[in-house]
Design a protein around this motif. Structure first.
Motif, PDB file in Angstrom:
ATOM      1  N   UNK A 114      46.661  21.267  18.842  1.00 51.67           N
ATOM      2  CA  UNK A 114      46.407  21.675  20.303  1.00 51.67           C
ATOM      3  C   UNK A 114      45.612  20.838  20.982  1.00 51.67           C
ATOM      4  N   UNK A 173      46.546  10.523  25.063  1.00 54.23           N
ATOM      5  CA  UNK A 173      47.642  10.917  24.272  1.00 54.23           C
ATOM      6  C   UNK A 173      47.421  12.163  23.733  1.00 54.23           C
ATOM      7  N   UNK A 175      45.835  14.776  25.094  1.00 51.11           N
ATOM      8  CA  UNK A 175      45.910  15.890  26.196  1.00 51.11           C
ATOM      9  C   UNK A 175      47.553  16.028  26.300  1.00 51.11           C
ATOM     10  N   UNK A 176      48.283  14.975  26.360  1.00 45.95           N
ATOM     11  CA  UNK A 176      49.769  14.984  26.647  1.00 45.95           C
ATOM     12  C   UNK A 176      50.481  15.589  25.415  1.00 45.95           C
ATOM     13  N   UNK A 178      49.435  17.833  23.562  1.00 46.59           N
ATOM     14  CA  UNK A 178      49.018  19.263  23.479  1.00 46.59           C
ATOM     15  C   UNK A 178      49.864  19.991  24.767  1.00 46.59           C
ATOM     16  N   UNK A 179      50.193  19.489  25.458  1.00 41.77           N
ATOM     17  CA  UNK A 179      51.069  20.109  26.465  1.00 41.77           C
ATOM     18  C   UNK A 179      52.509  19.755  26.443  1.00 41.77           C
ATOM     19  N   UNK A 180      52.745  18.378  26.233  1.00 39.97           N
ATOM     20  CA  UNK A 180      54.324  18.245  26.345  1.00 39.97           C
ATOM     21  C   UNK A 180      54.812  17.287  25.130  1.00 39.97           C
TER      22      UNK A 180
END
Lengths: 204, 204
Positions: A114, A173, A175-176, A178-180
């Motif tokens: 996550x 990386x 953050x991204x 986790x989201x996309x």
DNA sequence: CCATCGGTAGACCGATCGGTCGATTCACTA
DNA sequence: TAGTGAATCGACCGATCGGTCTACCGATGG
């Protein structure tokens, strides 16, 4: 408010006996705050850790102390992982840094990934005075120092800026991812990191 | 739990009359969810907007709907800002992208800057089924498409990967700026972005 | 003139929050 | 064996959460 029921109240941690209440609390809080966010209720943590309410306050003073301590211990393990990854790269600081990013590139593939627990907690805790912020800042600073030392050893012309850049790539990386995750940001970040690392040897 | 008292209950929005309850709610919710996080109480938003409780549910169905709508409208304004920044760069896609990063570089200097509202909300809302996640993903996808189009126009050899990289740099810089602004991550990110952009013209 | 409708005010709901506390159990040790 | 301290259970606290509801107000328009 809750759209998907992901909270598992069963005492999954109970098997991990032999540990004292403090260890069980840290383990359960680490799992739950990462999976559900730092806003999980205290009761969920206590149930999962199979620990009495009072023990939490005796050991950590309160929820905030527990969260901060979880992050502190997590940072130790994480930084050990960084050190191991660097070591696996041998003696050349450039290959050591590449090994570090290869290590980071594998993380998003883990099942319950996550994102970075430190970044997530940092952004979830709006109160700037929460004790976790200091823990997180210190952790990121140590990571930056670790990378900066390698860059300096590699003779990078501007190891300070490059250190900031590489940590920025790591956090971006995470953050991204986790989201996309479909964008495969870890690979994209590693490719960019390679540009920074190769600045140390303009004429390879 | 609260270490610093940042909640300002005064009806700062009351001056913004002429707007209906819906507009006042969106404005107040936007301000508060950004400053305090998405976990601000509904009462704080209602008080700040000077709006009746019932209006919230009539217009947005609930808190989650309000939060999602705030992000949706915020994304429109944000993307307009991107478009303007690109336009200020003229016709050359490379200078347009540089203008975009110059625009982004100024953002962290704003007084109450706390990072990217979309990234913050995305990481704060642990529930993967929260409607805000779709809004956020769509926004970031449009940003990536915007950048990708410029890269493609500039003849970049791999505009897809490069697009992911530039968005990753933007998000990473926002996250870092919110937590450790002293590292001046926006400048570091711009410098890295320049490397990506200049890949379009290897022999400038 | 009055019906309607968007808005307001505020009581109220059950649930949950973080935190405190008394009483008890248990293991270890003096 | 008696004492001690840690850990347990669970009641309880005030506060706040998101959400529902009734009653009232005022402008608009038939």
């Amino acid at each position: 408010m809750v759209y998907s029921q992901v909270v598992d109240t069963t005492k999954t941690q109970k098997a991990a006996r032999g540990e004292g209440p403090r260890e069980r609390l840290l383990r359960a809080a680490g799992t739950l705050t990462y999976r559900e966010g730092t806003h999980v209720g205290i009761d969920a943590i206590l149930t999962s850790a199979d620990v009495a309410r009072r023990s939490l306050y005796q050991h950590f003073g309160g929820k905030d102390g527990l969260v901060a301590e979880v992050l502190r211990e997590t940072s130790e393990r994480t930084e050990q992982g960084y050190a191991d990854a660097l070591a696996s790269g041998g003696d050349d600081p450039r290959t050591r840094l590449r090994a570090l990013f290869a290590h980071l590139e594998k993380l998003p593939d883990a099942p319950g990934y996550r994102g970075c627990p430190f970044v997530n907690a940092d952004l979830s805790l709006a109160d700037p005075a929460h004790p976790a912020h200091d823990v997180i800042r210190a952790h990121k600073r140590r990571l930056r120092a670790l990378i900066e030392a390698e860059l300096r050893a590699a003779g990078h012309p501007d190891p300070v800026t490059a250190g900031v850049q590489l940590v920025l790539l790591i956090d971006g990386a995470a953050v991204t991812a986790a989201s996309r995750p479909d964008e495969r940001p870890a690979a994209a970040a590693s490719a960019l990191a390679e540009l920074v690392i190769s600045q140390t040897a303009p004429a390879s």
